[in-house]
Motif scaffolding. Structure first.
Motif, PDB file in Angstrom:
ATOM      1  N   ASP A 289       5.913  33.238  13.592  1.00  0.00           N
ATOM      2  CA  ASP A 289       6.113  31.805  13.773  1.00  0.00           C
ATOM      3  C   ASP A 289       4.883  31.020  13.324  1.00  0.00           C
ATOM      4  O   ASP A 289       3.910  31.587  12.818  1.00  0.00           O
ATOM      5  CB  ASP A 289       6.486  31.487  15.226  1.00  0.00           C
ATOM      6  CG  ASP A 289       5.375  31.858  16.203  1.00  0.00           C
ATOM      7  OD1 ASP A 289       4.239  32.103  15.752  1.00  0.00           O
ATOM      8  OD2 ASP A 289       5.638  31.892  17.420  1.00  0.00           O
ATOM      9  N   ALA A 290       4.941  29.698  13.531  1.00  0.00           N
ATOM     10  CA  ALA A 290       3.865  28.824  13.060  1.00  0.00           C
ATOM     11  C   ALA A 290       2.546  29.087  13.780  1.00  0.00           C
ATOM     12  O   ALA A 290       1.480  28.776  13.250  1.00  0.00           O
ATOM     13  CB  ALA A 290       4.268  27.363  13.238  1.00  0.00           C
ATOM     14  N   ASP A 291       2.608  29.667  14.966  1.00  0.00           N
ATOM     15  CA  ASP A 291       1.402  29.971  15.729  1.00  0.00           C
ATOM     16  C   ASP A 291       0.847  31.348  15.415  1.00  0.00           C
ATOM     17  O   ASP A 291      -0.121  31.785  16.048  1.00  0.00           O
ATOM     18  CB  ASP A 291       1.683  29.861  17.229  1.00  0.00           C
ATOM     19  CG  ASP A 291       2.071  28.445  17.639  1.00  0.00           C
ATOM     20  OD1 ASP A 291       1.512  27.506  17.039  1.00  0.00           O
ATOM     21  OD2 ASP A 291       2.924  28.285  18.529  1.00  0.00           O
ATOM     22  N   GLY A 292       1.480  32.035  14.472  1.00  0.00           N
ATOM     23  CA  GLY A 292       1.011  33.361  14.103  1.00  0.00           C
ATOM     24  C   GLY A 292       1.507  34.473  15.006  1.00  0.00           C
ATOM     25  O   GLY A 292       1.053  35.614  14.885  1.00  0.00           O
ATOM     26  N   LEU A 293       2.430  34.173  15.920  1.00  0.00           N
ATOM     27  CA  LEU A 293       2.975  35.182  16.822  1.00  0.00           C
ATOM     28  C   LEU A 293       4.112  35.931  16.133  1.00  0.00           C
ATOM     29  O   LEU A 293       4.935  35.334  15.434  1.00  0.00           O
ATOM     30  CB  LEU A 293       3.491  34.536  18.112  1.00  0.00           C
ATOM     31  CG  LEU A 293       2.456  33.708  18.892  1.00  0.00           C
ATOM     32  CD1 LEU A 293       3.111  33.061  20.106  1.00  0.00           C
ATOM     33  CD2 LEU A 293       1.286  34.583  19.320  1.00  0.00           C
ATOM     34  N   THR A 294       4.163  37.232  16.318  1.00  0.00           N
ATOM     35  CA  THR A 294       5.187  38.057  15.685  1.00  0.00           C
ATOM     36  C   THR A 294       6.288  38.391  16.695  1.00  0.00           C
ATOM     37  O   THR A 294       6.012  38.640  17.877  1.00  0.00           O
ATOM     38  CB  THR A 294       4.582  39.355  15.134  1.00  0.00           C
ATOM     39  OG1 THR A 294       3.844  40.014  16.174  1.00  0.00           O
ATOM     40  CG2 THR A 294       3.633  39.068  13.977  1.00  0.00           C
ATOM     41  N   TYR A 295       7.516  38.397  16.202  1.00  0.00           N
ATOM     42  CA  TYR A 295       8.649  38.697  17.068  1.00  0.00           C
ATOM     43  C   TYR A 295       9.795  39.268  16.237  1.00  0.00           C
ATOM     44  O   TYR A 295       9.793  39.203  14.999  1.00  0.00           O
ATOM     45  CB  TYR A 295       9.104  37.459  17.837  1.00  0.00           C
ATOM     46  CG  TYR A 295       9.593  36.322  16.964  1.00  0.00           C
ATOM     47  CD1 TYR A 295      10.946  36.186  16.632  1.00  0.00           C
ATOM     48  CD2 TYR A 295       8.702  35.381  16.471  1.00  0.00           C
ATOM     49  CE1 TYR A 295      11.385  35.152  15.831  1.00  0.00           C
ATOM     50  CE2 TYR A 295       9.132  34.348  15.660  1.00  0.00           C
ATOM     51  CZ  TYR A 295      10.478  34.231  15.345  1.00  0.00           C
ATOM     52  OH  TYR A 295      10.909  33.208  14.544  1.00  0.00           O
ATOM     53  N   VAL A 296      10.770  39.833  16.940  1.00  0.00           N
ATOM     54  CA  VAL A 296      12.002  40.324  16.319  1.00  0.00           C
ATOM     55  C   VAL A 296      13.166  39.822  17.157  1.00  0.00           C
ATOM     56  O   VAL A 296      12.986  39.299  18.265  1.00  0.00           O
ATOM     57  CB  VAL A 296      12.025  41.868  16.249  1.00  0.00           C
ATOM     58  CG1 VAL A 296      10.894  42.395  15.385  1.00  0.00           C
ATOM     59  CG2 VAL A 296      11.980  42.483  17.644  1.00  0.00           C
ATOM     60  N   PHE A 297      14.386  39.989  16.614  1.00  0.00           N
ATOM     61  CA  PHE A 297      15.598  39.696  17.371  1.00  0.00           C
ATOM     62  C   PHE A 297      16.288  41.008  17.695  1.00  0.00           C
ATOM     63  O   PHE A 297      16.492  41.859  16.817  1.00  0.00           O
ATOM     64  CB  PHE A 297      16.543  38.792  16.589  1.00  0.00           C
ATOM     65  CG  PHE A 297      16.112  37.346  16.554  1.00  0.00           C
ATOM     66  CD1 PHE A 297      16.379  36.515  17.630  1.00  0.00           C
ATOM     67  CD2 PHE A 297      15.438  36.840  15.460  1.00  0.00           C
ATOM     68  CE1 PHE A 297      15.986  35.180  17.600  1.00  0.00           C
ATOM     69  CE2 PHE A 297      15.034  35.520  15.432  1.00  0.00           C
ATOM     70  CZ  PHE A 297      15.308  34.681  16.502  1.00  0.00           C
TER      71      PHE A 297
END
Length: 349
Positions: A289-297
């Motif tokens: 995301d824009a804050d540099g946090l990584t995620y998945v669904f």
């Protein structure tokens, strides 16, 4: 009567015309459209743990092999400085000197006193052997000779100490004296760092320090040089840092050309030789995301896409990302179509 009938007909005709016009007008308007919700279609992969050689990755920095803070052993006024900061010096090279006039004069006095004492001793020694000199006087002259020799040695050493030499081969990283300044014993005048060999210093958490040992090889990448240097672990500090609870580990690196400089950032990769189970997913399935946090669904039994934060640790040769936190075996991860999703979106496969 006739007029009333005609009037009624006119009114009826007008009403009929109005009704027809309203009907035609309503027929000319579009019917309201029904909104159709589009359910995004995605591809899902159920993940499982795979066996892989354990690789530990740490950030650190380059440190010199040795750092020497050196200064004059005697007080005096600095009269010559022969080096500058950043200069490479060899062991035994002259760095600076102080005015030794006082010590030279003191040595001349000590030499004169020694000659006088030795002359007196040579004359009284014969008398003592003949029994003509009391033992007390003989001991006194021997003491004066010993004191004069010690005084000469002390002043000779002070003259030698008025010249400061490099104790190691290295680089002058700091110069704390200037010509005309007063030097004092115990006060550093120069700092020399030894860099023909350096250390990559890393901090290892308690949970992982047991997996490494002295002698293990490590690949150290230095971003500034865009180069990877191979070395070996030589120091594992047995005492943890009281604040971070991590252990300092040092990897020795050869640096014959002097490219590795203290303070450079480094990334060390250590192969422990142990097999561990890891979670690996296709790299495109990870979103940032824009804050540099990584995620998945991940999807649940209700076909809902749930956003989940993950922590990545490495990339494999198969374009897969190792997930260190956030996923477990059996999770169903969206590997295609995730860019159109929001947290809680209904999906179809």
């Amino acid at each position: 009567m006739f007029n009333n009938t005609r009037t009624d007909r006119r009114i009826a005709s007008s009403v009929l015309t109005l009704m027809v016009g309203l009907a035609l007008s309503s027929c000319g308007k579009d019917e309201p459209k029904q909104l159709v919700q589009v359910v995004p279609k995605v591809s899902v992969k159920e993940i499982s743990a795979i066996a892989q050689q354990q690789e530990l990755i740490y950030s650190g920095n380059i440190e010199p092999e040795n750092t020497a803070h050196i200064g004059f052993a005697v007080p005096g006024v600095v009269n010559n400085i022969h080096v500058v900061e950043g200069q490479r010096v060899t062991k035994g090279e002259l760095l600076a000197s102080i005015d030794a006039s006082e010590y030279v004069n003191a040595l001349a006095i000590a030499n004169a006193q020694l000659e006088q004492a030795e002359d007196m001793y040579s004359r009284l020694d014969g008398l003592y052997k003949k029994g003509s000199l009391p033992e007390k006087d003989y001991i006194d002259i021997k003491t004066k000779v010993a004191q004069a020799r010690a005084n000469k040695s002390i002043n000779a050493k002070r003259i030698k100490d008025s010249r400061l030499y490099a104790p190691i081969t290295g680089i002058i990283s700091a110069k704390m004296v200037e010509r005309g300044s007063t030097a004092a014993p115990g006060v550093p005048a120069f700092t020399i760092i030894k860099t023909d060999q350096v250390y990559a210093r890393i901090s290892v958490p308690e949970s992982e320090v047991g997996a490494i040992s002295n002698g293990m090889s490590s690949a150290v990448y230095v971003p500034t040089l865009e180069d990877t240097i191979h070395g070996n672990i030589t120091i594992i500090n047995p005492q943890a840092d009281p604040v971070s609870k991590t252990y300092a580990v040092k990897i020795k690196l050869l640096n014959p050309d002097g490219k590795l400089l203290p303070g450079m950032l480094a990334e060390a990769k250590i192969q422990t030789g142990k097999a561990v189970n890891v979670i690996a997913i296709p790299a495109p399935s990870v979103v940032r995301d824009a804050d540099g946090l990584t995620y998945v669904f991940v999807t649940n039994d209700q076909n809902k896409a749930i956003r989940r934060r993950v922590t990545t640790s490495n990339v494999t040769g198969n374009n897969e990302v190792i997930i260190s936190q956030g996923l477990t075996a059996g999770d169903k991860v969206v590997v295609a179509g995730q860019t159109r999703l929001k947290d809680g979106s209904t999906v179809t496969f």
